[in-house]
Write a protein that holds these residues in place. Structure first.
Motif, PDB file in Angstrom:
ATOM      1  N   ARG A  26      -8.103  27.844  -7.125  1.00 30.66           N
ATOM      2  CA  ARG A  26      -9.435  28.461  -7.001  1.00 30.66           C
ATOM      3  C   ARG A  26      -9.793  28.520  -5.518  1.00 30.66           C
ATOM      4  NH1 ARG A  26     -13.521  24.870  -9.284  1.00 30.66           N
ATOM      5  NH2 ARG A  26     -13.161  25.685 -11.368  1.00 30.66           N
ATOM      6  N   ILE A  27     -10.236  29.697  -5.108  1.00 31.22           N
ATOM      7  CA  ILE A  27     -10.615  29.881  -3.698  1.00 31.22           C
ATOM      8  C   ILE A  27     -12.003  30.498  -3.657  1.00 31.22           C
ATOM      9  CG2 ILE A  27     -10.041  31.116  -1.538  1.00 31.22           C
ATOM     10  CD1 ILE A  27      -7.145  31.279  -2.561  1.00 31.22           C
ATOM     11  N   VAL A  28     -12.841  29.971  -2.781  1.00 32.26           N
ATOM     12  CA  VAL A  28     -14.098  30.661  -2.495  1.00 32.26           C
ATOM     13  C   VAL A  28     -13.953  31.199  -1.073  1.00 32.26           C
ATOM     14  CG1 VAL A  28     -16.602  30.472  -2.297  1.00 32.26           C
ATOM     15  CG2 VAL A  28     -15.379  29.138  -4.044  1.00 32.26           C
ATOM     16  N   GLY A  29     -13.927  32.510  -0.961  1.00 31.94           N
ATOM     17  CA  GLY A  29     -13.570  33.150   0.312  1.00 31.94           C
ATOM     18  C   GLY A  29     -14.715  33.237   1.296  1.00 31.94           C
ATOM     19  N   GLY A  30     -14.371  33.698   2.486  1.00 33.18           N
ATOM     20  CA  GLY A  30     -15.396  34.033   3.473  1.00 33.18           C
ATOM     21  C   GLY A  30     -15.515  33.063   4.626  1.00 33.18           C
ATOM     22  N   THR A  31     -14.714  31.982   4.645  1.00 38.39           N
ATOM     23  CA  THR A  31     -14.819  31.039   5.768  1.00 38.39           C
ATOM     24  C   THR A  31     -13.743  31.352   6.808  1.00 38.39           C
ATOM     25  OG1 THR A  31     -15.378  29.367   4.130  1.00 38.39           O
ATOM     26  CG2 THR A  31     -14.914  28.578   6.359  1.00 38.39           C
ATOM     27  N   PRO A  32     -14.127  31.614   8.066  1.00 38.27           N
ATOM     28  CA  PRO A  32     -13.097  31.824   9.100  1.00 38.27           C
ATOM     29  C   PRO A  32     -12.312  30.531   9.324  1.00 38.27           C
ATOM     30  CG  PRO A  32     -15.271  32.567   9.847  1.00 38.27           C
ATOM     31  CD  PRO A  32     -15.487  31.781   8.586  1.00 38.27           C
ATOM     32  N   LEU A  33     -11.012  30.598   9.284  1.00 39.48           N
ATOM     33  CA  LEU A  33     -10.192  29.394   9.446  1.00 39.48           C
ATOM     34  C   LEU A  33     -10.094  29.016  10.912  1.00 39.48           C
ATOM     35  CD1 LEU A  33      -7.236  29.904   6.941  1.00 39.48           C
ATOM     36  CD2 LEU A  33      -9.526  29.001   6.550  1.00 39.48           C
ATOM     37  N   LYS A  34     -10.199  27.720  11.168  1.00 37.17           N
ATOM     38  CA  LYS A  34     -10.099  27.228  12.551  1.00 37.17           C
ATOM     39  C   LYS A  34      -9.342  25.907  12.541  1.00 37.17           C
ATOM     40  CE  LYS A  34     -13.774  29.341  15.088  1.00 37.17           C
ATOM     41  NZ  LYS A  34     -14.282  30.326  14.173  1.00 37.17           N
ATOM     42  N   GLY A  35      -8.400  25.748  13.460  1.00 38.25           N
ATOM     43  CA  GLY A  35      -7.683  24.476  13.546  1.00 38.25           C
ATOM     44  C   GLY A  35      -6.197  24.671  13.800  1.00 38.25           C
ATOM     45  N   THR A  36      -5.454  23.629  13.436  1.00 31.90           N
ATOM     46  CA  THR A  36      -4.009  23.615  13.695  1.00 31.90           C
ATOM     47  C   THR A  36      -3.264  23.503  12.375  1.00 31.90           C
ATOM     48  OG1 THR A  36      -4.291  22.577  15.847  1.00 31.90           O
ATOM     49  CG2 THR A  36      -2.154  22.246  14.784  1.00 31.90           C
ATOM     50  N   ILE A  37      -2.237  24.293  12.221  1.00 26.12           N
ATOM     51  CA  ILE A  37      -1.372  24.152  11.038  1.00 26.12           C
ATOM     52  C   ILE A  37       0.042  23.883  11.514  1.00 26.12           C
ATOM     53  CG2 ILE A  37      -0.355  25.325   9.037  1.00 26.12           C
ATOM     54  CD1 ILE A  37      -2.954  26.676   8.503  1.00 26.12           C
ATOM     55  N   GLU A  38       0.613  22.804  10.972  1.00 28.62           N
ATOM     56  CA  GLU A  38       1.981  22.466  11.329  1.00 28.62           C
ATOM     57  C   GLU A  38       2.926  23.210  10.391  1.00 28.62           C
ATOM     58  OE1 GLU A  38       3.970  18.261  12.077  1.00 28.62           O
ATOM     59  OE2 GLU A  38       1.842  18.387  12.620  1.00 28.62           O
ATOM     60  N   ILE A  39       3.847  23.939  10.979  1.00 29.20           N
ATOM     61  CA  ILE A  39       4.766  24.750  10.177  1.00 29.20           C
ATOM     62  C   ILE A  39       5.940  23.882   9.709  1.00 29.20           C
ATOM     63  CG2 ILE A  39       6.291  26.785  10.229  1.00 29.20           C
ATOM     64  CD1 ILE A  39       3.205  27.397  10.277  1.00 29.20           C
ATOM     65  N   SER A  40       6.317  24.052   8.453  1.00 28.16           N
ATOM     66  CA  SER A  40       7.398  23.246   7.863  1.00 28.16           C
ATOM     67  C   SER A  40       8.756  23.832   8.205  1.00 28.16           C
ATOM     68  CB  SER A  40       7.237  23.227   6.344  1.00 28.16           C
ATOM     69  OG  SER A  40       6.000  22.663   5.990  1.00 28.16           O
ATOM     70  N   GLY A  41       9.804  23.093   7.848  1.00 28.21           N
ATOM     71  CA  GLY A  41      11.166  23.608   7.974  1.00 28.21           C
ATOM     72  C   GLY A  41      11.346  24.794   7.028  1.00 28.21           C
TER      73      GLY A  41
END
Ligand code: UD1
Length: 425
Positions: free
Chosen positions: A5-20
Motif C-alpha cells: 500500500r502506497i500513499v503518494g505525493g511525498t517528494p523523496l529525500k535522502g540516501t539509498i544504498e544500492i545492493s549487489g
C-alpha cells in the motif's frame, strides 16, 4: 499473497544504498560449479531469485554458506552429486539455465529442465544450445529436459551468436573456460554483468579477453581454483531509485553505485531535465523543480537503454510535459504494465512494439496488479507519484529483484507499507 500500500505525493529525500546486482550474482553463483575449490562472494543481495538458485545448487551438491548479515556467500562444489536441474526449481526462475554451461564443462554431462516462456516473451534457449553444440556437446531435447553430453570434454571453437543474449554469453563463456583450446564468442553481450563474471572467472584462474566488447576470447584451462569476488552494484535497482527521486520531485543520493553502469539511461534522464551529480562512491539525482520533459527511448542491448528499465521509464513519462515514444525491441510482450498505469490515469497508446505516452498532470491512486518483476516496480513508482492510495497485488514479483524495497523507500519519506498475506486475505 502480500500486497503493498502506497500513499503518494511525498517528494523523496535522502540516501539509498544500492545492493549487489541480481543479474550479476546469478551467473557468479553458478560459476562455483566450475571448481572443486571454494568461491567466496560478497555483496550478495538477499532476493528470492538468489534463494531459488541456492536451492538448485544445493541439490547439485554445492555447499552454500550464506551470511545474510555480512552479505557473503561461500560456495564449495567439491563434489557434484547430481547433474540434473529439475523442473520444479527451474520453472521458478529461468536463470537456472545458467547451470548448464558449468555442469557440462566440469562433469561432461547435464540434464536441465527447459525453462519455458514467461510473461514477457517466449524466451527460447536455442542460442545457448547451439553454442554448446559448436563446442562439441551433443544436445537432445526429451520430456521437457535438455540432455547435454560431451564425454571427451568440450573443445574450443568460434561461436557466432545470431542475437545478443546475456545469459547465453555467460553460459558459453563459463563452459569455454574448461574447454580444450580457444573459444571465440562473436556478437557477445557487453553488459557490465558479463564483465563482472569474466573478472570472477579470471580470479578463479580462467584466461579471458575482450569481455565488455562484442568478441570474447577464452583460452581453456585444466582447472579453476578458489577465488574471492565482490558482486557489482545493481544498475537496474540504481535506475529504478533514480526514477523514484524524479517522479516524486525529490532528490536522492544513490550510494555504492555509479553512473558509468547505465550511460544511455542517465543521458535520457538528463534530457528529461534531471540533475545528475557524481559524488564519492555514488551520485545525486535531483528534480530541477520543473516538470519532466518527454523523451523518446528505445530498448537495446548494452550500452543501449536497458529493457529492464523500460517499465520504470514509462512510469516517469506518464507525468511528463509533452509526450514520449517508448519502443521495446528485446521482448515481444513487455507492455503489461500499460493497462495498469492507465488505471491510474496515464494516457498511453500501444502500437505493436511502441507505446506513445502522452503526459498527464497527475496520476491517481488505484488498486493494481503486478505482472512481472520490472512491471511491478513501475507500479510502485507510479504509486509514489499518484494522488491518494495505490494498492499493489502480487508483489512476490518484486521480492525476486528488489532487496528491502519498502524499507529503502520509507527511510526517504515514502508512505509505503507491506500488508502481509494473512492480513491482506
Ligand atoms: C537477461 C537478464 C534479463 C534482461 C535480459 C535482456 C539475467 C538473469 N536476466 O535475460 O533481466 O531482461 O537479459 O537484457 O541476466 N533469445 C533467443 N534465444 C536464446 C536466448 C535469447 O531468441 O537462446 C532472445 C530472447 O527471447 C530475447 C533476446 O534474445 O528476445 C535477449 O534475451 P537475453 O539477453 O537472452 O535475455 P536473458 O539472458 O534471458
Amino acid at each position: 499473497m502480500d500486497q503493498i500500500r502506497i500513499v503518494g505525493g511525498t517528494p523523496l529525500k535522502g540516501t539509498i544504498e544500492i545492493s549487489g546486482a541480481k543479474n550479476a550474482a546469478l551467473p557468479l553463483l553458478t560459476a562455483s560449479l566450475l571448481s572443486a575449490d571454494p568461491l567466496n562472494l560478497s555483496n550478495v543481495p538477499d532476493l528470492a531469485d538468489i534463494h531459488s538458485l541456492i536451492e538448485l545448487l544445493t541439490q547439485h551438491g554445492v555447499k552454500c554458506e550464506w551470511d545474510l548479515g555480512s552479505k557473503t556467500l561461500k560456495l564449495t562444489a567439491q563434489t557434484i552429486t547430481s547433474t540434473t536441474a529439475p523442473y520444479d526449481i527451474v520453472r521458478k526462475m529461468r536463470a537456472s539455465i545458467l547451470v548448464l554451461g558449468p555442469l557440462i564443462a566440469r562433469c561432461k554431462e547435464a540434464k536441465v529442465s527447459l525453462p519455458g516462456g514467461c510473461s514477457i516473451g517466449t524466451r527460447p534457449v536455442d542460442i545457448h544450445l547451439r553454442g554448446l553444440e559448436e563446442l562439441g556437446a551433443t544436445i537432445n531435447l526429451q520430456d521437457g529436459y535438455i540432455h547435454a553430453s560431451a564425454p571427451n570434454g568440450l573443445v574450443g571453437a568460434t561461436v557466432t551468436m545470431p542475437l545478443v543474449s546475456v545469459t547465453a554469453t555467460e553460459n558459453l563463456m563459463m563452459a569455454a573456460t574448461l574447454a580444450k583450446g580457444t573459444t571465440k564468442l562473436v556478437n557477445a553481450a557487453r553488459e557490465p554483468e558479463i564483465v563482472d563474471l569474466a573478472n570472477c572467472l579470471r580470479a578463479m584462474g580462467a584466461t579471458i579477453q575482450g569481455d565488455g566488447t562484442d568478441t570474447i576470447i577464452i583460452d581453456g584451462v585444466e582447472k579453476l581454483s578458489a577465488a574471492t569476488h565482490r558482486v557489482i552494484a545493481d544498475r537496474i535497482e540504481t535506475g529504478t531509485f533514480a526514477i523514484a527521486a524524479l517522479i516524486t520531485g525529490g532528490e536522492l543520493y544513490l550510494k555504492n553505485t555509479s553512473t558509468d553502469l547505465l550511460p544511455s539511461f542517465i543521458s535520457s534522464l538528463q534530457k528529461a531535465g534531471a540533475i545528475i551529480e557524481n559524488e564519492g562512491d555514488g551520485f545525486w539525482v535531483k528534480s530541477s523543480g520543473q516538470p519532466i520533459t518527454g523523451v523518446d527511448v528505445m530498448t537495446e542491448p548494452y550500452p543501449g537503454f536497458a529493457t529492464d528499465l523500460q517499465a520504470q521509464m514509462m512510469a516517469l513519462m506518464t507525468i511528463c510535459k509533452g509526450s514520449s515514444m517508448i519502443t521495446e525491441t528485446i521482448f515481444e510482450n513487455r507492455f503489461m504494465h500499460v493497462p495498469e498505469l492507465c488505471r491510474m490515469g496515464a494516457n498511453i497508446t500501444v502500437h505493436g512494439s511502441t507505446a506513445l505516452v502522452r503526459g498527464v498532470d497527475q496520476l491517481k491512486g488505484a488498486p493494481v496488479m503486478a505482472t512481472d518483476l520490472r512491471a511491478s516496480v513501475s507500479l510502485v513508482l507510479a504509486g509514489l507519484a499518484a494522488e491518494g492510495e495505490t494498492l499493489i497485488s502480487r508483489v512476490y514479483h518484486l521480492d525476486r529483484g528488489y532487496e528491502h524495497i519498502e524499507e529503502k523507500l520509507s527511510r526517504c519519506g515514502a508512505k509505503i507499507e507491506r500488508i502481509r498475506e494473512a492480513l491482506a486475505a
